[in-house]
Scaffold this motif. Structure first.
Motif, mmCIF file in Angstrom:
data_model
loop_
_atom_site.group_PDB
_atom_site.id
_atom_site.type_symbol
_atom_site.label_atom_id
_atom_site.label_comp_id
_atom_site.label_asym_id
_atom_site.label_seq_id
_atom_site.Cartn_x
_atom_site.Cartn_y
_atom_site.Cartn_z
ATOM 1 N N GLN A 31 12.364 -10.504 0.153
ATOM 2 C CA GLN A 31 11.974 -10.203 -1.008
ATOM 3 C C GLN A 31 12.385 -8.663 -1.414
ATOM 4 O O GLN A 31 13.214 -7.998 -0.775
ATOM 5 N N GLU A 32 12.118 -8.316 -2.376
ATOM 6 C CA GLU A 32 12.409 -6.906 -3.068
ATOM 7 C C GLU A 32 11.113 -6.002 -3.046
ATOM 8 O O GLU A 32 10.047 -6.220 -3.584
ATOM 9 N N LEU A 33 11.170 -5.041 -2.359
ATOM 10 C CA LEU A 33 10.303 -3.772 -2.451
ATOM 11 C C LEU A 33 10.872 -2.568 -3.455
ATOM 12 O O LEU A 33 12.068 -2.129 -3.153
ATOM 13 N N ARG A 34 10.258 -2.073 -4.173
ATOM 14 C CA ARG A 34 10.521 -1.108 -5.178
ATOM 15 C C ARG A 34 9.505 0.185 -5.444
ATOM 16 O O ARG A 34 8.414 -0.457 -5.522
ATOM 17 N N VAL A 35 9.962 1.497 -5.172
ATOM 18 C CA VAL A 35 8.912 2.350 -5.501
ATOM 19 C C VAL A 35 9.513 3.439 -6.616
ATOM 20 O O VAL A 35 10.718 3.536 -6.916
ATOM 21 N N GLU A 36 8.881 3.583 -7.519
ATOM 22 C CA GLU A 36 9.263 4.560 -8.578
ATOM 23 C C GLU A 36 8.318 5.927 -8.252
ATOM 24 O O GLU A 36 7.183 5.794 -8.686
ATOM 25 N N ALA A 37 9.031 7.103 -8.453
ATOM 26 C CA ALA A 37 8.477 8.306 -8.161
ATOM 27 C C ALA A 37 8.904 9.073 -9.239
ATOM 28 O O ALA A 37 9.983 9.484 -9.278
ATOM 29 N N THR A 38 8.050 9.559 -9.988
ATOM 30 C CA THR A 38 8.313 10.492 -11.210
ATOM 31 C C THR A 38 7.049 11.646 -11.287
ATOM 32 O O THR A 38 6.083 11.097 -11.461
ATOM 33 N N GLY A 39 7.688 12.907 -10.768
ATOM 34 C CA GLY A 39 6.671 13.762 -10.776
ATOM 35 C C GLY A 39 5.644 13.401 -9.849
ATOM 36 O O GLY A 39 5.763 13.071 -8.513
ATOM 37 N N ASP A 40 4.114 13.391 -10.128
ATOM 38 C CA ASP A 40 3.299 13.143 -9.347
ATOM 39 C C ASP A 40 2.930 11.597 -9.138
ATOM 40 O O ASP A 40 1.827 11.295 -8.700
ATOM 41 N N ARG A 41 3.658 10.864 -10.063
ATOM 42 C CA ARG A 41 3.227 9.449 -10.411
ATOM 43 C C ARG A 41 3.984 8.625 -9.471
ATOM 44 O O ARG A 41 5.277 8.592 -9.317
ATOM 45 N N LEU A 42 3.384 7.867 -8.355
ATOM 46 C CA LEU A 42 3.869 6.939 -7.726
ATOM 47 C C LEU A 42 3.513 5.484 -7.837
ATOM 48 O O LEU A 42 2.364 5.122 -8.195
ATOM 49 N N ARG A 43 4.526 4.518 -7.981
ATOM 50 C CA ARG A 43 4.356 3.193 -8.420
ATOM 51 C C ARG A 43 5.139 2.190 -7.515
ATOM 52 O O ARG A 43 6.450 2.485 -7.337
ATOM 53 N N THR A 83 1.892 16.209 -3.076
ATOM 54 C CA THR A 83 1.999 16.980 -1.767
ATOM 55 C C THR A 83 3.646 17.259 -1.679
ATOM 56 O O THR A 83 4.178 18.376 -1.296
ATOM 57 N N TYR A 84 4.441 16.263 -1.876
ATOM 58 C CA TYR A 84 5.788 16.035 -1.852
ATOM 59 C C TYR A 84 6.433 15.973 -2.962
ATOM 60 O O TYR A 84 6.084 15.190 -3.672
ATOM 61 N N LYS A 85 7.223 16.827 -3.575
ATOM 62 C CA LYS A 85 8.224 17.008 -4.608
ATOM 63 C C LYS A 85 9.329 16.476 -4.600
ATOM 64 O O LYS A 85 10.121 15.769 -5.741
ATOM 65 N N ALA A 86 10.003 16.272 -3.365
ATOM 66 C CA ALA A 86 11.562 15.954 -3.300
ATOM 67 C C ALA A 86 11.724 15.503 -1.696
ATOM 68 O O ALA A 86 10.820 15.970 -1.005
ATOM 69 N N GLY A 87 12.577 14.977 -1.334
ATOM 70 C CA GLY A 87 13.176 14.731 0.056
ATOM 71 C C GLY A 87 14.175 13.646 0.191
ATOM 72 O O GLY A 87 14.639 12.944 -0.772
ATOM 73 N N ARG A 88 14.254 13.116 1.436
ATOM 74 C CA ARG A 88 15.148 12.078 1.790
ATOM 75 C C ARG A 88 14.703 10.739 1.418
ATOM 76 O O ARG A 88 13.530 10.683 1.159
ATOM 77 N N VAL A 89 15.532 9.763 1.873
ATOM 78 C CA VAL A 89 14.992 8.471 1.600
ATOM 79 C C VAL A 89 15.233 7.428 3.011
ATOM 80 O O VAL A 89 16.140 7.797 3.826
ATOM 81 N N ASN A 133 0.913 -1.409 -0.175
ATOM 82 C CA ASN A 133 0.074 0.020 -0.213
ATOM 83 C C ASN A 133 0.896 1.127 0.061
ATOM 84 O O ASN A 133 1.791 1.250 0.665
ATOM 85 N N PHE A 134 0.119 2.469 -0.618
ATOM 86 C CA PHE A 134 0.927 3.614 -0.467
ATOM 87 C C PHE A 134 0.099 4.274 0.719
ATOM 88 O O PHE A 134 -1.055 4.511 0.825
ATOM 89 N N PHE A 135 1.086 5.063 1.415
ATOM 90 C CA PHE A 135 0.309 5.948 2.557
ATOM 91 C C PHE A 135 1.222 7.196 2.367
ATOM 92 O O PHE A 135 2.169 7.385 1.865
ATOM 93 N N LYS A 136 0.439 8.166 2.934
ATOM 94 C CA LYS A 136 1.008 9.629 3.406
ATOM 95 C C LYS A 136 1.164 9.829 4.741
ATOM 96 O O LYS A 136 0.150 9.808 5.241
ATOM 97 N N TYR A 137 2.171 10.525 5.089
ATOM 98 C CA TYR A 137 2.283 10.917 6.626
ATOM 99 C C TYR A 137 2.687 12.481 6.478
ATOM 100 O O TYR A 137 3.455 12.781 5.953
#
Length: 219
Positions: free
Chosen positions: A165-177, A192-198, A140-144
């Protein structure tokens, strides 16, 4: 009569605790750092028994320790404590569009067996989460935002306890996969968030280990 609105407000916060009654999101970063380069963290050079060098734990107990079956030997980063949302920022570099991959193993937890990537992290109370849960069988995707978590989009997947197992997120502009073991499970859009740490994330009493975190700028 004057007390009724206050009581209603308190009750409303209780009833919508999943969404939360926190304040608006705090924005610290709007673009990637000019020097944002690919990062790979295997935790093998970090001292056992403490968080990785340069990390910022937000909640929980994060320790580097030897794991016999770690994807890259000898160490993994494991969350072994209990908190509402154990989380840790691992990079000081700010990324915008990015591809983030991590290996994870849910080990135990009666309430939850969760593993998550946090990204576009502003601070301890503001970021996105891609979470896999072995007890619930979902990714699931959540926003904090403002210290409160809200559900963005749910995806069903078989998350196996006791296995890497492997978990991967692709964040491009407003698209989150979000991907599990290379398969797209969930996707959504948000501005909401355009950039930040990991960093990394678990939930409640989840004991989860992580290894081989990779962050690559996208585009």
């Amino acid at each position: 009569m004057d007390r009724l609105p206050s009581r209603v407000a308190v009750l409303a916060c209780v009833l919508i605790a999943v969404v939360g009654c926190g304040g608006p999101p705090a924005i610290s970063y709007t673009s990637a750092a000019p020097s944002a380069a690919a990062t790979m963290l295997s935790f093998d050079q970090d001292a056992a028994g403490s968080p990785p060098k340069g990390s910022e734990p937000f909640a929980g107990q994060w320790v580097v320790r030897a794991e016999a079956d770690a994807p890259s030997q000898p160490n993994a980063l494991c969350q072994t404590g209990s908190a509402t949302f154990p989380a840790i920022a691992l990079t000081s570099t700010v990324y915008a569009d990015s591809v983030i991959t991590v290996r994870f193993k849910p080990i135990s937890g009666r309430d939850d067996q969760a593993a998550g990537i946090i990204f576009r992290v502003q601070d301890k109370d503001n970021y996105y989460i891609l979470r896999a849960n072995a007890l619930e069988g979902n990714v699931n995707f959540f926003k904090y935002a403002g210290g409160s978590r809200s559900d963005m989009k749910d995806g069903t997947a078989k998350v196996v306890a006791g296995q890497w197992q492997e978990l991967r997120v692709e964040a491009t502009g407003d698209r989150l996969r979000g991907f599990l073991n290379g398969q797209l499970v969930v996707e959504t859009n948000d501005t909401t968030y355009k950039a930040g740490r990991v960093g990394l994330w678990t939930k409640a009493d989840s004991v989860t280990c992580f290894d081989d975190l990779s962050v690559k700028p996208a585009g």
